[in-house]
Motif scaffolding. Structure first.
Motif, PDB file in Angstrom:
ATOM      1  N   UNK A  93     -13.634   9.139  -1.770  1.00  0.00           N
ATOM      2  CA  UNK A  93     -13.216   9.128  -3.640  1.00  0.00           C
ATOM      3  C   UNK A  93     -13.381   7.613  -4.138  1.00  0.00           C
ATOM      4  N   UNK A  94     -12.436   7.359  -4.587  1.00  0.00           N
ATOM      5  CA  UNK A  94     -12.898   5.804  -5.425  1.00  0.00           C
ATOM      6  C   UNK A  94     -12.315   4.962  -4.411  1.00  0.00           C
ATOM      7  N   UNK A  95     -12.863   3.192  -4.802  1.00  0.00           N
ATOM      8  CA  UNK A  95     -13.308   2.310  -4.366  1.00  0.00           C
ATOM      9  C   UNK A  95     -11.494   2.437  -4.174  1.00  0.00           C
ATOM     10  N   UNK A  96     -10.479   2.226  -4.783  1.00  0.00           N
ATOM     11  CA  UNK A  96      -9.580   2.184  -4.594  1.00  0.00           C
ATOM     12  C   UNK A  96      -8.561   2.581  -3.349  1.00  0.00           C
ATOM     13  N   UNK A  97      -8.661   3.634  -3.310  1.00  0.00           N
ATOM     14  CA  UNK A  97      -8.561   4.733  -1.779  1.00  0.00           C
ATOM     15  C   UNK A  97      -9.691   3.931  -1.263  1.00  0.00           C
ATOM     16  N   UNK A 100      -7.278   1.482   0.540  1.00  0.00           N
ATOM     17  CA  UNK A 100      -5.555   1.187   0.881  1.00  0.00           C
ATOM     18  C   UNK A 100      -6.080   2.206   2.473  1.00  0.00           C
ATOM     19  N   UNK A 101      -7.315   2.762   2.603  1.00  0.00           N
ATOM     20  CA  UNK A 101      -7.583   3.631   4.067  1.00  0.00           C
ATOM     21  C   UNK A 101      -8.396   2.601   4.741  1.00  0.00           C
ATOM     22  N   UNK A 102      -9.665   2.523   4.279  1.00  0.00           N
ATOM     23  CA  UNK A 102     -10.135   1.454   5.322  1.00  0.00           C
ATOM     24  C   UNK A 102     -10.415   2.593   6.237  1.00  0.00           C
ATOM     25  N   UNK A 103     -12.265   2.585   7.301  1.00  0.00           N
ATOM     26  CA  UNK A 103     -12.533   3.410   7.543  1.00  0.00           C
ATOM     27  C   UNK A 103     -12.307   3.083   9.214  1.00  0.00           C
ATOM     28  N   UNK A 104     -12.693   5.165   9.486  1.00  0.00           N
ATOM     29  CA  UNK A 104     -12.352   5.276  11.687  1.00  0.00           C
ATOM     30  C   UNK A 104     -13.830   4.966  11.846  1.00  0.00           C
ATOM     31  N   UNK A 105     -13.294   5.102  13.023  1.00  0.00           N
ATOM     32  CA  UNK A 105     -14.702   5.064  14.476  1.00  0.00           C
ATOM     33  C   UNK A 105     -15.040   5.991  14.247  1.00  0.00           C
ATOM     34  N   UNK A 147     -15.453 -10.487  10.922  1.00  0.00           N
ATOM     35  CA  UNK A 147     -15.157 -12.060  11.178  1.00  0.00           C
ATOM     36  C   UNK A 147     -15.662 -12.113   9.216  1.00  0.00           C
ATOM     37  N   UNK A 148     -16.331 -11.200   8.981  1.00  0.00           N
ATOM     38  CA  UNK A 148     -17.021 -11.499   6.936  1.00  0.00           C
ATOM     39  C   UNK A 148     -16.029 -10.735   6.329  1.00  0.00           C
ATOM     40  N   UNK A 149     -14.754  -9.917   6.706  1.00  0.00           N
ATOM     41  CA  UNK A 149     -14.556 -10.010   5.933  1.00  0.00           C
ATOM     42  C   UNK A 149     -12.848  -9.995   5.534  1.00  0.00           C
ATOM     43  N   UNK A 150     -12.962 -10.159   4.042  1.00  0.00           N
ATOM     44  CA  UNK A 150     -11.635 -10.531   3.563  1.00  0.00           C
ATOM     45  C   UNK A 150     -10.880 -10.144   3.602  1.00  0.00           C
ATOM     46  N   UNK A 151      -9.624  -9.703   3.788  1.00  0.00           N
ATOM     47  CA  UNK A 151      -8.300  -9.063   3.804  1.00  0.00           C
ATOM     48  C   UNK A 151      -7.998  -8.931   2.677  1.00  0.00           C
ATOM     49  N   UNK A 152      -8.202  -9.594   1.906  1.00  0.00           N
ATOM     50  CA  UNK A 152      -7.512  -9.823   0.284  1.00  0.00           C
ATOM     51  C   UNK A 152      -7.861  -8.932  -0.770  1.00  0.00           C
ATOM     52  N   UNK A 153      -8.841  -8.362   0.133  1.00  0.00           N
ATOM     53  CA  UNK A 153      -9.303  -7.300  -0.850  1.00  0.00           C
ATOM     54  C   UNK A 153      -8.740  -5.743  -0.145  1.00  0.00           C
ATOM     55  N   UNK A 154      -8.083  -6.093   0.797  1.00  0.00           N
ATOM     56  CA  UNK A 154      -7.817  -4.544   1.409  1.00  0.00           C
ATOM     57  C   UNK A 154      -8.689  -4.596   2.664  1.00  0.00           C
ATOM     58  N   UNK A 155      -8.100  -2.993   3.013  1.00  0.00           N
ATOM     59  CA  UNK A 155      -9.386  -3.220   4.503  1.00  0.00           C
ATOM     60  C   UNK A 155     -10.743  -2.961   3.480  1.00  0.00           C
ATOM     61  N   UNK A 156     -11.440  -3.210   5.141  1.00  0.00           N
ATOM     62  CA  UNK A 156     -12.929  -2.397   4.511  1.00  0.00           C
ATOM     63  C   UNK A 156     -13.295  -1.296   4.374  1.00  0.00           C
ATOM     64  N   UNK A 157     -14.162  -1.197   3.683  1.00  0.00           N
ATOM     65  CA  UNK A 157     -15.381  -0.157   3.229  1.00  0.00           C
ATOM     66  C   UNK A 157     -16.286  -0.067   3.146  1.00  0.00           C
TER      67      UNK A 157
END
Length: 628
Positions: A93-97, A100-105, A147-157
């Protein structure tokens, strides 16, 4: 050059200048075939690990009757499975979602809305211009790891700006056209436009999330480290800005452009000034471009030969601007000092005025005396500078860094408006809008429209350039143009103000060609052939494999031979015709037409007249002319 990204440069992936790899499928397409081409290129040609590639597709829009791009998602799924990679399809859906959700294996293919996976000139579905082709797109991302992820943006996707997933390319499926009633119709034969970023592909190939650690930038970074005595890892943001901005400015200079306050020259000036300001952060306060620009030129010399031929011009143009800007920067420091003096003057009034203006309150309050004085003084301080307007003026006019303005104010105990950031951002937004539209129309020959009058003035612009080259020599080149229905404007390189005699000679040459009523026609040639013929072009010598060449006259009466996209009049005599010929067509292809202008029936033939000749920027002159 993406000017809208200028303020984002400094992280590991944003640049204003980049080389785009791309191709078009113009006569319909097979989506499965096209996606396989991309997958094979990424995994077989570049050798990227398919386990690190993620893709996105369009989720669909029920309101506008656009279905979800299930075909693309299923094609991707088969390609991944064929490479032994699990590829679950997810409706994000949206980038905002996604934040919040991130990705799963196992998840690898993601459906996003039109803010992420729809292409039109204006972005989303609702803002697609009427009459325009448009459609869903599919984007490919490389996973640089947690290691390249900045958590201030939320979960990675994939659609996040967190740094873990970086887009390395996309395919736009132009399957629709928006109708005048706002609805969308499917095109009989769609088109595909693919674009990949060279620097990002290089970073993915090296498995480094920092594009500035590729060969496109490492020589520049190494030279900055040497000059500053500082290392990249501790000063990455400043070095990235300098490396990117000076690369962009170098390429603009290689196109015969010069810094100015308008159009591409304005963008060029902004890039240079930001680079020089960030050099101060590295302790480089002396002129340094003459040492950096040759490094940049060497990076591109092998692949772009014209860079070598322009080498001396590029270095001289940029070094001259640097010297001028450092004088401007010193003026900015003086301006800040003036603001400081004004503030100190106002502050001194704050200490005396409360006792005088509020003596009645003071005498009655006794124990609350200090509280009242402090409140009045605070109010007075807030009422008096440093605001977003002043900070922006220092930044935009004098090149004074925003952080330095705030830091200096803090050091000197000068209050800064609580709303300074909002005020500054509003002005900066206007600035960005200006940058994005600065070059509007210039790559269409500077035309502001396609009417008959635009065509007359466009044709006259070509004749004017030919006249100036006859007067001043073949080194004279166009440096920009702007054409309206009322006049033409033409910028060109010249080291002096034109004399009255030179202006008259230019007018006479153009009017002579108009009176000769020369035929105008165009043909397509291989680029090499066009250049060998002597055809000139306004933006340097980088073109497609084939180009359109417009010719006015022939033999000893040939007035102009230029690479151009058109449109032009059908013969030069039409420039003398003052009537409105909106039904007239562009100059014919391949051969001239027999139609001529009957000057005897023209009550008062229009004449070419230069109404103004002035300086546009250093070494660049500007002519404004009319047909009356």
């Amino acid at each position: 050059i993406r000017t809208q990204d200028m303020e984002d440069v400094g992280d590991n992936r944003h640049t204003t200048f980049f080389e785009m790899l791309g191709d078009w499928s113009l006569d319909g397409f097979d989506k499965a075939e096209q996606l396989k081409f991309s997958f094979d290129f990424l995994t077989k040609e570049l050798g990227l690990d398919p386990n690190k590639i993620y893709v996105t597709c369009f989720i669909g829009d029920e309101e506008h009757g656009i279905p979800r791009d299930t075909e693309a998602a299923e094609v991707w799924q088969k390609l991944f499975e064929g490479a032994g990679v699990e590829a679950k399809i997810v409706e994000m859906g949206s980038a905002k979602h996604g934040d919040e959700r991130g990705i799963l294996p196992g998840e690898r293919i993601f459906f996003y809305d039109d803010k992420e996976n729809w292409w039109s000139r204006n972005g989303g579905i609702a803002t697609t211009p009427k009459g325009d082709p448009c459609g869903p797109d599919s984007e490919f991302f490389y996973d640089f790891g947690e290691s390249a992820h900045d958590p201030s943006f939320g979960k990675a996707h994939p659609a996040s700006d967190s740094g873990r997933f970086i887009e390395i390319g996309n395919k736009v499926f132009m399957q629709y056209r928006r109708l005048e009633n706002g609805e969308f119709e499917a095109l009989e034969k769609g088109k595909i436009d693919q674009g990949d970023g060279l620097s990002r592909l290089a970073a993915a190939t090296l498995d480094t999330p920092d594009i500035f650690k590729t060969d496109l930038y490492t020589p520049i970074i190494a030279r900055l480290e040497e000059m500053s005595g500082k290392n990249y890892d501790s000063n990455a943001a400043s070095m990235r800005v300098i490396a990117d901005h000076l690369t962009g400015a170098t390429w603009l200079a290689s196109q015969n452009l010069a810094p100015s306050n308008k159009e591409q020259g304005y963008i060029m000036r902004r890039l240079m000034r930001r680079a020089i300001r960030f050099a101060f952060d590295l302790g480089i306060e002396q002129n340094f471009l003459e040492e950096i620009i040759p490094v940049i030129l060497d990076i591109y010399a092998a692949d772009y030969p014209h860079i070598t031929t322009m080498r001396d011009t590029v270095i001289a143009t940029l070094a001259k601007e640097e010297k001028a800007f450092r004088q401007t920067l010193r003026k900015g420091l003086k301006e800040f000092e003036r603001l400081v003096d004004d503030c100190h003057s106002n502050n001194s009034q704050c200490h005396s005025e409360p006792l005088h203006c509020h003596s009645e309150l003071v005498s009655e309050s006794n124990g609350k005396n200090d509280e009242i004085l402090n409140q009045v003084q605070d109010d007075k301080l807030k009422a008096n500078k440093l605001t977003g307007n002043e900070i922006f003026t220092l930044y935009d006019t004098y090149g004074f860094p925003v952080e330095l303005s705030v830091e200096e104010a803090f050091k000197r105990n000068i209050p800064v408006s609580e709303n300074w950031r909002t005020e500054f951002d509003q002005l900066m937004q206007k600035q960005r809008e200006m940058s994005q539209t600065a070059a509007k129309g210039t790559f269409k020959g500077g035309l502001g429209g396609q009417t008959w009058q635009h065509r007359r003035y466009h044709t006259a612009t070509h004749l004017l350039q030919s006249a100036l080259r006859k007067i001043f020599g073949s080194d004279l080149r166009q440096h920009g143009s702007n054409i309206t229905e009322e006049r033409l404007r033409f910028d060109f390189n010249l080291d002096h103000k034109m004399t009255e005699d030179e202006i008259k000679r230019a007018e006479d040459l153009v009017n002579g060609w108009i009176e000769q009523d020369l035929p105008i026609w165009w043909q397509e040639y291989p680029t090499e052939t066009a250049l060998e013929m002597g055809a000139i072009g306004p933006f340097g010598e980088r073109y497609a494999d084939k180009v359109r060449v417009y010719q006015m006259g022939e033999g000893d009466k040939m007035a102009s031979l230029e690479i151009c996209g058109g449109p032009h009049c059908e013969h030069t005599g039409q420039l003398a015709e003052t009537g409105d010929l909106d039904n007239s067509t562009d100059a014919p292809q391949n051969k001239p037409i027999d139609q001529k202008t009957d000057f005897s029936k023209l009550e008062k033939p229009a004449k070419f007249k230069i109404i103004k000749e002035e300086s546009s920027s250093a070494g660049i002159r500007r002519i404004k002319a009319v047909l009356k």
